[in-house]
Design an enzyme around this catalytic site. Sequence first.
Site, PDB file in Angstrom:
ATOM      1  N   HIS A 109      30.886 -78.570  24.999  1.00 37.01           N
ATOM      2  CA  HIS A 109      32.202 -78.127  25.359  1.00 37.01           C
ATOM      3  C   HIS A 109      32.398 -76.883  23.984  1.00 37.01           C
ATOM      4  O   HIS A 109      32.967 -75.882  24.347  1.00 37.01           O
ATOM      5  CB  HIS A 109      33.246 -79.208  25.046  1.00 37.01           C
ATOM      6  CG  HIS A 109      33.167 -80.322  26.073  1.00 37.01           C
ATOM      7  ND1 HIS A 109      32.755 -81.660  25.890  1.00 37.01           N
ATOM      8  CD2 HIS A 109      33.696 -80.215  27.324  1.00 37.01           C
ATOM      9  CE1 HIS A 109      32.866 -82.214  26.742  1.00 37.01           C
ATOM     10  NE2 HIS A 109      33.359 -81.484  27.802  1.00 37.01           N
ATOM     11  N   LYS A 149      25.841 -77.460  33.939  1.00 37.79           N
ATOM     12  CA  LYS A 149      25.373 -78.429  34.166  1.00 37.79           C
ATOM     13  C   LYS A 149      26.158 -78.969  35.368  1.00 37.79           C
ATOM     14  O   LYS A 149      25.310 -79.723  36.138  1.00 37.79           O
ATOM     15  CB  LYS A 149      25.809 -79.511  32.873  1.00 37.79           C
ATOM     16  CG  LYS A 149      25.534 -80.886  33.306  1.00 37.79           C
ATOM     17  CD  LYS A 149      25.686 -81.664  32.149  1.00 37.79           C
ATOM     18  CE  LYS A 149      26.924 -82.232  31.879  1.00 37.79           C
ATOM     19  NZ  LYS A 149      27.154 -83.257  32.767  1.00 37.79           N
ATOM     20  N   ASP A 150      27.161 -78.572  35.573  1.00 33.53           N
ATOM     21  CA  ASP A 150      28.027 -79.061  36.691  1.00 33.53           C
ATOM     22  C   ASP A 150      27.655 -77.951  37.658  1.00 33.53           C
ATOM     23  O   ASP A 150      28.726 -76.926  38.211  1.00 33.53           O
ATOM     24  CB  ASP A 150      29.393 -79.427  36.478  1.00 33.53           C
ATOM     25  CG  ASP A 150      29.580 -80.560  35.386  1.00 33.53           C
ATOM     26  OD1 ASP A 150      29.480 -81.822  36.034  1.00 33.53           O
ATOM     27  OD2 ASP A 150      29.856 -80.395  34.348  1.00 33.53           O
ATOM     28  N   GLN A 170      40.396 -86.719  40.719  1.00 31.91           N
ATOM     29  CA  GLN A 170      38.905 -86.346  40.922  1.00 31.91           C
ATOM     30  C   GLN A 170      37.893 -87.674  40.611  1.00 31.91           C
ATOM     31  O   GLN A 170      37.011 -87.344  40.844  1.00 31.91           O
ATOM     32  CB  GLN A 170      38.591 -85.151  40.218  1.00 31.91           C
ATOM     33  CG  GLN A 170      38.281 -85.179  38.498  1.00 31.91           C
ATOM     34  CD  GLN A 170      38.164 -84.194  37.689  1.00 31.91           C
ATOM     35  OE1 GLN A 170      38.896 -83.369  37.649  1.00 31.91           O
ATOM     36  NE2 GLN A 170      36.685 -83.959  37.480  1.00 31.91           N
ATOM     37  N   HIS A 218      32.068 -82.698  23.058  1.00 27.67           N
ATOM     38  CA  HIS A 218      30.752 -82.456  22.453  1.00 27.67           C
ATOM     39  C   HIS A 218      30.338 -81.137  22.331  1.00 27.67           C
ATOM     40  O   HIS A 218      31.240 -80.372  22.383  1.00 27.67           O
ATOM     41  CB  HIS A 218      29.692 -83.315  23.313  1.00 27.67           C
ATOM     42  CG  HIS A 218      29.720 -83.096  24.664  1.00 27.67           C
ATOM     43  ND1 HIS A 218      29.177 -82.023  25.190  1.00 27.67           N
ATOM     44  CD2 HIS A 218      30.076 -83.833  25.677  1.00 27.67           C
ATOM     45  CE1 HIS A 218      29.381 -81.818  26.430  1.00 27.67           C
ATOM     46  NE2 HIS A 218      30.013 -83.222  26.822  1.00 27.67           N
ATOM     47  N   GLY A 248      30.450 -75.070  32.735  1.00 35.24           N
ATOM     48  CA  GLY A 248      28.980 -75.324  32.426  1.00 35.24           C
ATOM     49  C   GLY A 248      28.369 -75.502  33.652  1.00 35.24           C
ATOM     50  O   GLY A 248      28.781 -75.932  34.526  1.00 35.24           O
ATOM     51  N   SER A 296      26.846 -85.135  27.431  1.00 37.76           N
ATOM     52  CA  SER A 296      27.962 -85.506  28.725  1.00 37.76           C
ATOM     53  C   SER A 296      29.063 -86.344  27.881  1.00 37.76           C
ATOM     54  O   SER A 296      28.478 -87.412  27.016  1.00 37.76           O
ATOM     55  CB  SER A 296      27.155 -85.851  29.747  1.00 37.76           C
ATOM     56  OG  SER A 296      28.195 -86.825  30.646  1.00 37.76           O
TER      57      SER A 296
HETATM   58  P1  AMP Z   1      34.049 -82.087  31.480  1.00 38.51           P
HETATM   59  O1  AMP Z   1      34.993 -82.326  30.109  1.00 38.51           O
HETATM   60  O2  AMP Z   1      33.131 -83.030  31.602  1.00 38.51           O
HETATM   61  O3  AMP Z   1      34.991 -81.918  32.574  1.00 38.51           O
HETATM   62  O4  AMP Z   1      33.561 -80.737  31.150  1.00 38.51           O
HETATM   63  C1  AMP Z   1      34.146 -79.547  30.677  1.00 38.51           C
HETATM   64  C2  AMP Z   1      33.389 -78.406  31.005  1.00 38.51           C
HETATM   65  O5  AMP Z   1      32.208 -78.699  29.879  1.00 38.51           O
HETATM   66  C3  AMP Z   1      32.833 -78.337  32.342  1.00 38.51           C
HETATM   67  O6  AMP Z   1      32.614 -76.897  32.787  1.00 38.51           O
HETATM   68  C4  AMP Z   1      31.450 -78.737  32.023  1.00 38.51           C
HETATM   69  O7  AMP Z   1      30.288 -78.159  33.130  1.00 38.51           O
HETATM   70  C5  AMP Z   1      30.964 -78.372  30.677  1.00 38.51           C
HETATM   71  N1  AMP Z   1      29.985 -79.111  30.133  1.00 38.51           N
HETATM   72  C6  AMP Z   1      29.824 -80.390  30.205  1.00 38.51           C
HETATM   73  N2  AMP Z   1      28.802 -80.683  29.539  1.00 38.51           N
HETATM   74  C7  AMP Z   1      28.256 -79.395  29.304  1.00 38.51           C
HETATM   75  C8  AMP Z   1      26.856 -79.305  28.211  1.00 38.51           C
HETATM   76  N3  AMP Z   1      26.016 -80.120  27.918  1.00 38.51           N
HETATM   77  N4  AMP Z   1      26.639 -78.046  28.267  1.00 38.51           N
HETATM   78  C9  AMP Z   1      27.528 -77.026  28.600  1.00 38.51           C
HETATM   79  N5  AMP Z   1      28.629 -77.314  29.205  1.00 38.51           N
HETATM   80  C10 AMP Z   1      29.107 -78.509  29.710  1.00 38.51           C
END
Ligand code: AMP
Length: 291
Positions: free
Chosen positions: A37, A151-152, A61, A34, A149, A187
Site C-alpha cells: 500500500h 497483484k490483483d 465484496q 503494508h 496493485g 497482503s
Molecule cells: P486492499 O487493501 O487489499 O484492498 O488493497 C488495496 C490496494 O493495494 C489494491 O490496489 C491492491 O492491489 C494493492 N496492493 C495490495 N497488496 C499489494 C502489494 N503487495 N504490492 C502492491 N500493491 C498491493
Amino acid sequence: MIIIKTRADLKACLDKYRKRGAQLGFVPTMGALHQGHQQLLLEARKACDLVVCSIFVNPTQFNDPVDFQRYPVTLDQDLLLVSAANSDLLFLPSTETLYPEGLHQLEQYDLGFLETIFEGSHRPGHFQGVCQVMSRLLNLVQPDQLFMGAKDYQQCMVIDWLLKHEGMQTALIKVDTVREKDGLAMSSRNLRLSEEERSIAPTLYATLQKVAERLASVPAGEALQEGRQDLERAGFRVDYLEIADANSLQPLEEWDGQRPLVLLAAAFLGSVRLIDNLKLRVKARYLDKLL
Ligand code: AMP
C-alpha cells in the site's frame, strides 16, 4: 494529513484543491496497510499534487462472511503509515456513508467474460462488490489518477472496465507487486497465517516462477499440472493455477503467439486465501511446446 469521514467534508475539501488546478491521486484500500500500500501512496505522491487515501473494508465484496469478519483492522498503525507516506487526505467513511440506501438491491454490472473466470468464478459476487464500492469512491473523489496493485491482476481489468463504463477520464496506474524478501506478495491477509503457514506461503510465487521456467521445455498443460501438484504437496488447497493472455485473460487456446501471457494462481493455506501472478514474455520459438 487531514482525516475526513463524511461525503460533505470530502467534497468541500476536494473542491478547494480542484479549483486551484491540483492533480488528484487516489489510493483506495481496505486497511491493514503494508509496504505494498505504501508503494501505491509513494507513486501517487510522485505523480500528483494531492494524494487521497481511503480505508474502508467493503462488506459487499466478501463472498465469504467469515473472511469479512476476520479481515484484520489495524487503524492506529495505518494512520502512521499513510501520514509517513506524505499523503494529504485520509478518507474513512462508514458503511452508512458509502451505502446510505443500505446493502440490498445494489446496482449490478455486466462484466461479461471477466466474471466467469479465475477470481470471478471462484468468488461469486466479488467483482460486483468491488464495482459497487469503487463506483461510489470514484464518483466522490473524481481522481485524475487512480493507483492500484498489479497483484490483483483481474481487479485492475475490472476497474479498467468500470472507468470506461462510468465514462471517467481517470487514468489507472498499475503498480508492481511489493514482495517480502522470500518472494511472498505482501497482503493484509498474510497477518492471518500461522507460523507454519507463513513458512509455506512463499511457495506460491516460487511455483509461478518454476512453471514459467518449465514452459520452455514442456507443454503448458504439463507445466501447470506439475505446479498444481507442487502447491498441493506443500500444503495448499489450489483454487486455480492457469496461464492466460495477459491483455484479455482469454485461455491459451485463443492465444495469437505474440501477445504477452500471464500466470495466475489462487490457493488456500488453512482458511487464508492467497493470490499471485507472474507476467511472461514467451518467445515465439516456444510456441509449439506451449500448445
Ligand atoms: P486492499 O487493501 O487489499 O484492498 O488493497 C488495496 C490496494 O493495494 C489494491 O490496489 C491492491 O492491489 C494493492 N496492493 C495490495 N497488496 C499489494 C502489494 N503487495 N504490492 C502492491 N500493491 C498491493
